[in-house]
Design an enzyme around this catalytic site. Structure first.
Site, mmCIF file in Angstrom:
data_model
loop_
_atom_site.group_PDB
_atom_site.id
_atom_site.type_symbol
_atom_site.label_atom_id
_atom_site.label_comp_id
_atom_site.label_asym_id
_atom_site.label_seq_id
_atom_site.Cartn_x
_atom_site.Cartn_y
_atom_site.Cartn_z
ATOM 1 N N ASP A 1 40.956 55.825 42.988
ATOM 2 C CA ASP A 1 42.276 55.616 42.399
ATOM 3 C C ASP A 1 42.194 55.455 40.888
ATOM 4 O O ASP A 1 43.211 55.531 40.196
ATOM 5 C CB ASP A 1 42.927 54.362 42.985
ATOM 6 C CG ASP A 1 43.475 54.595 44.387
ATOM 7 O OD1 ASP A 1 43.293 55.700 44.914
ATOM 8 O OD2 ASP A 1 44.071 53.660 44.939
ATOM 9 N N THR B 1 36.958 38.736 34.411
ATOM 10 C CA THR B 1 37.732 37.822 35.260
ATOM 11 C C THR B 1 39.143 38.328 35.511
ATOM 12 O O THR B 1 39.947 37.624 36.125
ATOM 13 C CB THR B 1 37.809 36.433 34.609
ATOM 14 O OG1 THR B 1 38.392 36.560 33.302
ATOM 15 C CG2 THR B 1 36.424 35.816 34.483
ATOM 16 N N ALA B 2 39.458 39.526 35.041
ATOM 17 C CA ALA B 2 40.821 40.063 35.167
ATOM 18 C C ALA B 2 40.858 41.178 36.221
ATOM 19 O O ALA B 2 40.438 40.973 37.347
ATOM 20 C CB ALA B 2 41.302 40.549 33.794
ATOM 21 N N TYR B 3 41.331 42.362 35.850
ATOM 22 C CA TYR B 3 41.472 43.462 36.812
ATOM 23 C C TYR B 3 40.123 43.838 37.423
ATOM 24 O O TYR B 3 40.032 44.148 38.620
ATOM 25 C CB TYR B 3 42.102 44.656 36.098
ATOM 26 C CG TYR B 3 42.631 45.756 36.994
ATOM 27 C CD1 TYR B 3 42.566 45.675 38.386
ATOM 28 C CD2 TYR B 3 43.221 46.886 36.434
ATOM 29 C CE1 TYR B 3 43.070 46.680 39.178
ATOM 30 C CE2 TYR B 3 43.729 47.906 37.226
ATOM 31 C CZ TYR B 3 43.641 47.797 38.598
ATOM 32 O OH TYR B 3 44.140 48.800 39.397
ATOM 33 N N LEU C 1 37.659 42.009 38.205
ATOM 34 C CA LEU C 1 37.333 41.078 39.281
ATOM 35 C C LEU C 1 38.091 41.448 40.548
ATOM 36 O O LEU C 1 37.520 41.488 41.646
ATOM 37 C CB LEU C 1 37.677 39.653 38.852
ATOM 38 C CG LEU C 1 37.497 38.567 39.915
ATOM 39 C CD1 LEU C 1 36.022 38.418 40.286
ATOM 40 C CD2 LEU C 1 38.067 37.243 39.431
ATOM 41 N N SER C 2 39.387 41.752 40.414
ATOM 42 C CA SER C 2 40.193 42.129 41.573
ATOM 43 C C SER C 2 39.701 43.430 42.202
ATOM 44 O O SER C 2 39.858 43.644 43.404
ATOM 45 C CB SER C 2 41.657 42.289 41.150
ATOM 46 O OG SER C 2 42.177 41.075 40.661
ATOM 47 N N ASP D 1 47.868 34.597 29.433
ATOM 48 C CA ASP D 1 46.735 35.429 29.032
ATOM 49 C C ASP D 1 47.193 36.682 28.288
ATOM 50 O O ASP D 1 46.550 37.123 27.337
ATOM 51 C CB ASP D 1 45.918 35.832 30.270
ATOM 52 C CG ASP D 1 45.107 34.670 30.823
ATOM 53 O OD1 ASP D 1 44.872 33.701 30.078
ATOM 54 O OD2 ASP D 1 44.718 34.730 32.000
ATOM 55 N N GLY D 2 48.318 37.261 28.720
ATOM 56 C CA GLY D 2 48.837 38.436 28.031
ATOM 57 C C GLY D 2 49.203 38.124 26.591
ATOM 58 O O GLY D 2 49.005 38.948 25.687
ATOM 59 N N ASN E 1 40.067 42.746 26.858
ATOM 60 C CA ASN E 1 39.807 42.646 28.292
ATOM 61 C C ASN E 1 39.278 43.943 28.894
ATOM 62 O O ASN E 1 38.124 44.010 29.319
ATOM 63 C CB ASN E 1 41.089 42.253 29.027
ATOM 64 C CG ASN E 1 41.110 40.806 29.452
ATOM 65 O OD1 ASN E 1 40.237 40.031 29.090
ATOM 66 N ND2 ASN E 1 42.128 40.425 30.205
#
Length: 300
Positions: A171, A182-184, A186-187, A70-71, A142
């Site tokens: 933070d 769907t990346a950071y 989502l987390s 993905d990167g 993204n």
């Protein structure tokens, strides 16, 4: 006759043999294959490959094929900004959520010549960091992340146009596109969004509150982030996972939808939902069957 530009990431396992096979298949179908001149050694065995500068070639080609994770696709997309080329990803990385093909699906490349594929237009974000008479520009497919080093909490304000959305202690904050949901994001607890939507998502990172929730805004809004942390907090920002840039307290970050888009190629109309089901739901579905069989064998 179609022109193809290959963007390989040779730090990923199997990327080179995959790239060589991709070139062969495209050539066999009558495609013209281009690669950045930096990779002439790796592709020396293919006499039909043409070379040049990637950024220039991206504006003269029909399809760009990124080979990696993905990167790799994010870096490739950033170099394609302003181009009308379509982007296809082949996964040789770990998750490869954005990629349409795996290395065992290269026969699907034939569909590029018959038009049997789907186009997914994705919005981009552009951002400007302003302060002390300086401007630094960023573009992201993204997300754009503002955070403190070493997980230190800090206070910041988020605005939509001229209205204050909220003043937070956390933070950090993730501002993402639907592609980046769907990346950071989502987390960090954000929602999944269909990638063709036109909106922006704001998700706090570990907020020091019980009541903060992700927020979806119209993509026509301009989002501004300011913070009041002292210099010792080392507040930084990063666009699409690129190396962080210092974000001083007397600066402001303005984020809005870019006038450019990126067109991703998928071989199935349900590629997004297939990826969600097969790649993001693995931990819910449990251990893969082959691992279960091996485990049972060890126990017995």
């Amino acid at each position: 006759m179609l022109n193809f530009l290959i963007y390989p990431n040779f730090q990923k396992p199997n990327a080179l043999p995959c790239a060589l096979e991709v070139c062969r298949k495209l050539h066999q179908n009558g495609g013209i294959v281009f690669i950045d001149e930096a990779y002439q050694t790796e592709f020396a065995e293919l006499p039909y490959v043409k070379y040049g500068n990637f950024s220039s070639l991206a504006h003269q080609t029909d399809v760009v094929i990124a080979i990696g994770g993905d990167g790799t696709m994010l870096r490739c997309a950033r170099q394609m900004i302003g181009s009308s080329a379509r982007l296809l990803g082949i996964n040789t990385g770990h998750l490869g959520f954005m990629a349409s093909l795996e290395t065992n699906q290269l026969d699907e490349l034939d569909k590029l010549f018959t038009g049997e594929y789907y186009r997914s237009d994705r919005i981009l974000m552009q951002a400007v960091l302003r302060g002390e008479g300086k401007k630094v520009h960023f573009t992201a497919l993204n997300d754009i992340v503002v955070s403190g080093l070493y997980g230190k909490v800090f206070d910041f304000t988020v605005m939509a146009d001229n209205a204050v959305i909220g003043q937070y202690r956390a933070d950090g904050v993730v501002c993402s596109t639907p592609t980046g949901s769907t990346a950071y994001a989502l987390s960090a607890g954000g929602p999944l969004m269909e990638p063709e939507l036109s909106c922006l998502e704001i998700t706090l990172i570990c907020p020091h509150s019980l009541f903060n929730r992700p927020l979806l805004l119209s993509s026509e809004r301009s989002i501004t982030i300011r913070h009041s942390a002292d210099c010792s907090r080392n507040i930084c920002l990063s666009a699409d996972g690129e190396p962080p840039v210092a974000f001083p307290a007397n600066y402001s970050l303005e984020i809005r939808k870019s006038k450019h888009t990126i067109a991703l190629i998928s071989m199935k109309n349900s590629s997004f939902f297939d990826s969600v089901n097969k790649k993001l739901m693995q931990s819910i579905k449990g251990v893969p069957e082959e691992v279960q069989i091996q485990t049972r064998g060890d126990i017995s």
